[in-house]
Design a protein around this motif. Structure first.
Motif, mmCIF file in Angstrom:
data_model
loop_
_atom_site.group_PDB
_atom_site.id
_atom_site.type_symbol
_atom_site.label_atom_id
_atom_site.label_comp_id
_atom_site.label_asym_id
_atom_site.label_seq_id
_atom_site.Cartn_x
_atom_site.Cartn_y
_atom_site.Cartn_z
ATOM 1 N N GLY A 203 0.786 -1.231 0.000
ATOM 2 C CA GLY A 203 0.000 0.000 0.000
ATOM 3 C C GLY A 203 0.814 1.273 0.000
ATOM 4 N N ALA A 204 2.126 1.179 -0.228
ATOM 5 C CA ALA A 204 2.985 2.369 -0.223
ATOM 6 C C ALA A 204 2.777 3.183 -1.499
ATOM 7 N N LEU A 205 3.004 4.490 -1.400
ATOM 8 C CA LEU A 205 2.887 5.386 -2.552
ATOM 9 C C LEU A 205 4.283 5.757 -3.029
ATOM 10 N N LEU A 206 4.631 5.294 -4.247
ATOM 11 C CA LEU A 206 5.943 5.591 -4.839
ATOM 12 C C LEU A 206 5.768 6.243 -6.203
ATOM 13 N N ALA A 207 4.619 6.857 -6.418
ATOM 14 C CA ALA A 207 4.339 7.498 -7.706
ATOM 15 C C ALA A 207 5.367 8.586 -7.979
ATOM 16 N N GLY A 208 5.903 8.586 -9.199
ATOM 17 C CA GLY A 208 6.852 9.616 -9.593
ATOM 18 C C GLY A 208 8.222 9.484 -8.973
ATOM 19 N N GLN A 217 14.137 -6.854 -4.599
ATOM 20 C CA GLN A 217 13.980 -8.303 -4.620
ATOM 21 C C GLN A 217 13.239 -8.802 -3.380
ATOM 22 N N ASP A 218 12.315 -9.719 -3.595
ATOM 23 C CA ASP A 218 11.554 -10.357 -2.511
ATOM 24 C C ASP A 218 10.709 -9.365 -1.707
ATOM 25 N N ALA A 219 10.517 -8.161 -2.208
ATOM 26 C CA ALA A 219 9.734 -7.156 -1.478
ATOM 27 C C ALA A 219 8.240 -7.414 -1.654
ATOM 28 N N CYS A 220 7.467 -7.040 -0.632
ATOM 29 C CA CYS A 220 6.006 -7.094 -0.720
ATOM 30 C C CYS A 220 5.523 -5.736 -1.221
ATOM 31 N N LEU A 221 5.027 -5.716 -2.458
ATOM 32 C CA LEU A 221 4.597 -4.467 -3.092
ATOM 33 C C LEU A 221 3.102 -4.514 -3.424
ATOM 34 N N ILE A 222 2.386 -5.336 -2.700
ATOM 35 C CA ILE A 222 0.947 -5.506 -2.934
ATOM 36 C C ILE A 222 0.212 -4.170 -2.739
ATOM 37 N N ASN A 243 -1.880 -6.569 -7.585
ATOM 38 C CA ASN A 243 -2.745 -5.373 -7.511
ATOM 39 C C ASN A 243 -1.960 -4.059 -7.486
ATOM 40 N N ALA A 244 -0.681 -4.102 -7.775
ATOM 41 C CA ALA A 244 0.111 -2.871 -7.796
ATOM 42 C C ALA A 244 -0.213 -2.065 -9.049
ATOM 43 N N ASN A 245 -0.023 -0.759 -8.953
ATOM 44 C CA ASN A 245 -0.305 0.135 -10.072
ATOM 45 C C ASN A 245 1.009 0.721 -10.601
ATOM 46 N N LEU A 246 1.421 0.258 -11.794
ATOM 47 C CA LEU A 246 2.652 0.757 -12.424
ATOM 48 C C LEU A 246 2.323 1.442 -13.749
ATOM 49 N N GLU A 247 1.154 2.031 -13.827
ATOM 50 C CA GLU A 247 0.741 2.676 -15.071
ATOM 51 C C GLU A 247 1.707 3.803 -15.435
ATOM 52 N N GLY A 248 2.224 3.722 -16.664
ATOM 53 C CA GLY A 248 3.137 4.751 -17.132
ATOM 54 C C GLY A 248 4.531 4.682 -16.531
ATOM 55 N N ALA A 249 4.829 3.647 -15.771
ATOM 56 C CA ALA A 249 6.150 3.533 -15.145
ATOM 57 C C ALA A 249 7.201 3.153 -16.185
ATOM 58 N N ILE A 250 8.430 3.547 -15.914
ATOM 59 C CA ILE A 250 9.539 3.198 -16.797
ATOM 60 C C ILE A 250 10.268 2.011 -16.182
ATOM 61 N N LEU A 251 10.153 0.842 -16.847
ATOM 62 C CA LEU A 251 10.776 -0.386 -16.352
ATOM 63 C C LEU A 251 11.800 -0.905 -17.354
ATOM 64 N N GLU A 252 12.343 -0.004 -18.118
ATOM 65 C CA GLU A 252 13.302 -0.371 -19.150
ATOM 66 C C GLU A 252 14.505 -1.090 -18.522
#
Length: 301
Positions: A203-208, A217-222, A243-252
């Motif tokens: 439930g953490a907010l990491l937007a932007g 690695q092995d993190a809970c990012l639900i 259920n995580a939201n990575l919309e528009g994220a850069i995962l290159e």
């Protein structure tokens, strides 16, 4: 006394040598299923001093006043923690279920408060940074506002960071190994090369946020939000992104080997050259995602 039908009549008690005076009503009405209520119901013959008229009970009398006050008012006494255990023992002996429940509720609340008690303040953190004392391993910082601070290279490993506000903070190369950061706010924070191995970021907010080359690695990012976050070359092996939201994220170039992506939102995300080999993408939302050069060998879609 046992032949007296007047329930409001006075009763004299000798509890381990300490004398008390009360009424049958007090002893029987609030806790009708207790041992005291049964003793003074009139159905039993009690040990009574024939000269002075005291009913004797072989218990420690120093806490019996708390027992009586509970029976009179229904209010759990305010005591030091060590004393609650002693009163609880007496309440259990007299089978006062309401008082037992009340004491347990207070002790549980105290325990919860202690667990959530913040050990340091924002000012304390700033002083520590200024004096180069930058290790907060295992410290409880729940709920603190640490926004916009320069916390680069700080070691927060094993700390409790629930609901901490890190918005726009500089956390470059900070360590968050095995932290409990549920509900923490990292909005627009700099988290380049940070270590979040085994962290709880539910439930953490990491937007932007800038998470380039970060280790998750092995993190809970639900249920966490990484909208528009920069996760280039990030390590997400075995991370739980359900259920995580990575919309528009850069995962290159990010490594998602073994990651759980059930109902994960990757709409419009940049997954170019990302490692998704044998990852289950069946329940993942990939509309508009860029997958050029991604390693999708064996991935389930």
């Amino acid at each position: 006394m046992t032949n007296d039908s007047d329930s409001s009549s006075l009763i004299r008690l000798n509890i381990g040598g300490t004398k008390f005076c009360t009424t049958i009503d007090t002893l029987t009405q609030r806790e009708p299923d207790s041992m005291l209520a049964a003793m003074f119901s009139g159905r039993h013959t009690l040990c009574q001093d024939p000269e002075k008229g005291y009913v004797f009970l072989d218990r420690d009398g120093k806490h019996f006043r708390h027992i009586l006050n509970w029976l009179r008012d229904g209010v759990v006494p305010t005591l030091k923690d060590s004393k609650y255990t002693e009163v609880l023992r007496e309440a259990e002996y007299y089978q006062l279920l309401g008082l037992i429940d009340g004491i347990h509720a207070i002790l549980n609340k105290k325990k919860e408060d202690e667990e959530l008690d913040t050990e340091l303040t924002r000012t304390d953190i700033i002083k520590c940074i200024q004096s180069d004392r930058v290790r907060f391993r295992g410290v409880n910082l729940s709920g603190l506002d640490l926004s916009k601070l320069d916390l680069s290279f700080v070691d927060f490993s094993y700390a409790c960071l629930r609901n901490v506000f890190f918005s726009r903070a500089n956390l470059h190369c900070a360590k968050f190994k095995d932290v409990d950061a549920e509900g923490a706010n990292f909005h627009n924070a700099t988290l380049r090369e940070c270590e979040f191995t085994g962290a709880n970021l539910r439930g953490a907010l990491l937007a932007g946020a800038n998470l380039q080359s970060a280790n998750l690695q092995d993190a809970c990012l639900i249920n966490s939000s990484f909208c528009q976050a920069d996760l280039r070359s990030a390590h997400l092996q075995n991370a739980d992104l359900t259920n995580a939201n990575l919309e528009g994220a850069i995962l290159e170039g990010a490594n998602l080997k073994g990651a759980k992506l059930s109902n994960t939102n990757l709409k419009d995300a940049n997954l170019q050259r990302a490692y998704l080999r044998q990852v289950n993408l069946r329940d993942t939302h990939l509309e508009g995602a860029k997958l050029d050069g991604a390693n999708l060998l064996g991935a389930m879609r």
